[in-house]
Design a protein around this motif. Structure first.
Motif, PDB file in Angstrom:
ATOM      1  N   THR A  97     -11.678  -7.345   3.349  1.00  0.00           N
ATOM      2  CA  THR A  97     -11.766  -7.360   4.810  1.00  0.00           C
ATOM      3  C   THR A  97     -10.498  -7.950   5.412  1.00  0.00           C
ATOM      4  O   THR A  97      -9.973  -8.952   4.930  1.00  0.00           O
TER       5      THR A  97
ATOM      6  N   CYS B  90      -6.121   0.713   8.105  1.00  0.00           N
ATOM      7  CA  CYS B  90      -7.513   0.988   7.739  1.00  0.00           C
ATOM      8  C   CYS B  90      -7.619   1.779   6.439  1.00  0.00           C
ATOM      9  O   CYS B  90      -8.686   1.828   5.825  1.00  0.00           O
ATOM     10  N   GLN B  91      -6.523   2.380   6.001  1.00  0.00           N
ATOM     11  CA  GLN B  91      -6.524   3.103   4.727  1.00  0.00           C
ATOM     12  C   GLN B  91      -6.472   2.151   3.533  1.00  0.00           C
ATOM     13  O   GLN B  91      -6.742   2.556   2.402  1.00  0.00           O
TER      14      GLN B  91
ATOM     15  N   PHE C  35      -7.897  -1.184   3.660  1.00  0.00           N
ATOM     16  CA  PHE C  35      -8.944  -2.201   3.706  1.00  0.00           C
ATOM     17  C   PHE C  35     -10.301  -1.535   3.907  1.00  0.00           C
ATOM     18  O   PHE C  35     -10.414  -0.556   4.651  1.00  0.00           O
ATOM     19  N   GLU C  36     -11.303  -2.086   3.241  1.00  0.00           N
ATOM     20  CA  GLU C  36     -12.649  -1.549   3.398  1.00  0.00           C
ATOM     21  C   GLU C  36     -13.133  -1.715   4.832  1.00  0.00           C
ATOM     22  O   GLU C  36     -13.825  -0.854   5.370  1.00  0.00           O
ATOM     23  N   LYS C  37     -12.760  -2.843   5.429  1.00  0.00           N
ATOM     24  CA  LYS C  37     -13.218  -3.131   6.782  1.00  0.00           C
ATOM     25  C   LYS C  37     -12.168  -3.964   7.508  1.00  0.00           C
ATOM     26  O   LYS C  37     -11.553  -4.851   6.923  1.00  0.00           O
TER      27      LYS C  37
ATOM     28  N   ASN D  37     -13.774   2.384  10.227  1.00  0.00           N
ATOM     29  CA  ASN D  37     -13.969   1.110   9.528  1.00  0.00           C
ATOM     30  C   ASN D  37     -13.333  -0.071  10.257  1.00  0.00           C
ATOM     31  O   ASN D  37     -13.155  -1.141   9.687  1.00  0.00           O
TER      32      ASN D  37
ATOM     33  N   GLU E 116     -16.352 -12.547  -0.775  1.00  0.00           N
ATOM     34  CA  GLU E 116     -15.450 -11.397  -0.688  1.00  0.00           C
ATOM     35  C   GLU E 116     -14.049 -11.869  -0.313  1.00  0.00           C
ATOM     36  O   GLU E 116     -13.870 -12.962   0.220  1.00  0.00           O
TER      37      GLU E 116
END
Length: 401
Positions: A2, A26-27, A29-31, A57, A123
């Motif tokens: 994140t 955003c490519q 990181f998951e969020k 995301n 996380e």
């Protein structure tokens, strides 16, 4: 993983350049969670201007934005840092600025700690302040509580250069650098300014901003009219009045359009009416605030002979990057880090205290000689293309955690 991004007002307004950065980040990181930290209460309840621009995301944390307030107490570290700053630049205004930043930073810190302390143990989280201000201060405080995350900040212009900041100084930069992991200046001049004053050369790096490739090259006028565009907030530091005064002495056909509004809009329109309405060779329009897409549509479909900024202070304006991405020549004052993007190869670099005579001369020079637009676009592509610059930035962050 994140990425938590502390913005000023984005996605409500301002910081439109995040529209160019987030689609790349955003490519990687998951969020991505956005937390604007300078909103007023009435603004929070409005519809965010850029909410539709956000990738799937990217999440706007309205709940956390609402919690940011001035009600928290200072902690011991900030009290000490506050009083260390006072002897160097004491005035009632400076005093209020110091304590405003202290209260705001401590409030943001408490909110972040409450939200992310437990999550960061489950996380990986990277915390990213978009400005070197109280958001970065909060991250410096948070570093003591969250050890396994990365705390970073960008640094632009007004948040770096003391002379560019209201009141003539930026407090707490030393405090920030002592606690934060990295600071990414958008310019080499900014990096050098910070390291010479505060040290920490191992923490301060250059990571340039960028804009997308519009896929077209703007064409110059072919009807004898010299078309000028400027784009900025209408505030004293931008010195838009110099453009108006220079145009009042021009003796060839000119059309000037300014994109952007602000507290000086009425005053500058009044000045333009007074100085320009009686000139048959000058047409002008101050459009006020417009969506960024309106500016791009103008560049795509209308001839522009030169873009100009006469600002008293800047970092590296995204407005210049946007104009150059269309191959448009640029006239700019040599302030902040503008000399890194504007030279005689791509336009004209004015002196930092350029007067009306110098501005008029720059218009005549561009009108007579022009610039090779493909060369301007090539320079932009090499240094200020968003895909490459933000990809490098994301990769550095992921390697550093």
């Amino acid at each position: 993983m994140t990425l938590v991004v502390l913005t000023g007002k984005y996605p409500y307004q301002g910081e439109v350049f995040l529209n160019y950065e987030l689609p790349v980040l955003c490519q990687y990181f998951e969020k991505i969670e956005l937390i604007p930290i300078t909103l007023r209460k009435r603004e929070i309840n409005m519809e965010p201007a850029y909410i539709k621009n956000l990738p799937q995301n990217v999440i706007y944390r309205k709940d956390l934005a609402k919690k940011v307030s001035y009600s928290a107490h200072l902690n011991c570290d900030l009290w000490k840092s506050t009083f260390k700053e006072l002897p160097r630049s004491f005035s009632p205004k400076a005093f209020l600025k110091l304590f405003h930043r202290s209260f705001r930073a401590w409030s943001i810190y408490k909110i972040l700690k409450e939200e992310y302390l437990k999550r960061s143990s489950e996380e990986k989280v990277i915390f990213y302040s978009y400005w070197l201000n109280y958001g970065a201060m909060a991250l410096s405080l948070l570093r003591k509580d969250i050890k396994n995350s990365l705390m970073i900040s960008r640094a632009h212009g007004t948040d770096i250069f003391h002379e560019a900041s209201p009141g003539g100084y930026n407090p707490f930069i030393g405090f920030i650098l002592n606690g934060i992991d990295f600071v990414f200046s958008v310019s080499e001049i900014g990096r050098k300014y910070l390291t010479e004053r505060y040290g920490h050369a191992d923490k301060i790096h250059v990571s340039r901003l960028g804009v997308p490739d519009p896929g077209v090259l703007n064409q110059p006028s072919n009807d004898g009219i010299f078309r000028i565009v400027s784009c900025s907030s209408l505030i004293p530091i931008k010195r838009v009045d110099l453009i108006i005064k220079a145009l009042s002495f021009i003796d060839f056909p000119v059309e000037w359009i300014h994109f952007g509004g602000g507290p000086l809009e009425k005053k500058l329109k009044k000045l333009a009416h007074k100085l320009l309405d009686g000139k048959n060779n000058v047409k002008w329009e101050i459009k006020g605030f417009v969506p960024n897409e309106v500016i791009h549509e103008h560049y795509r479909t209308k001839p522009v002979d030169v873009f100009i900024t006469t600002s008293k202070s800047e970092g590296i304006p995204v407005s210049i990057m946007e104009a150059m991405s269309y191959g448009i020549p640029v006239i700019a004052t040599s302030v902040g880090a503008i000399s890194e993007i504007v030279s005689n190869d791509v336009g004209i670099l004015l002196s930092k205290d350029a007067d009306i005579k110098e501005i008029i001369g720059s218009f005549r020079n561009i009108k007579a000689n022009g610039k090779v637009r493909k060369k301007i676009k090539s320079f932009w592509l090499g240094k200020y293309y968003n895909e490459r610059n933000f990809t490098k930035f994301a990769e550095v962050l992921l390697r550093s955690i």
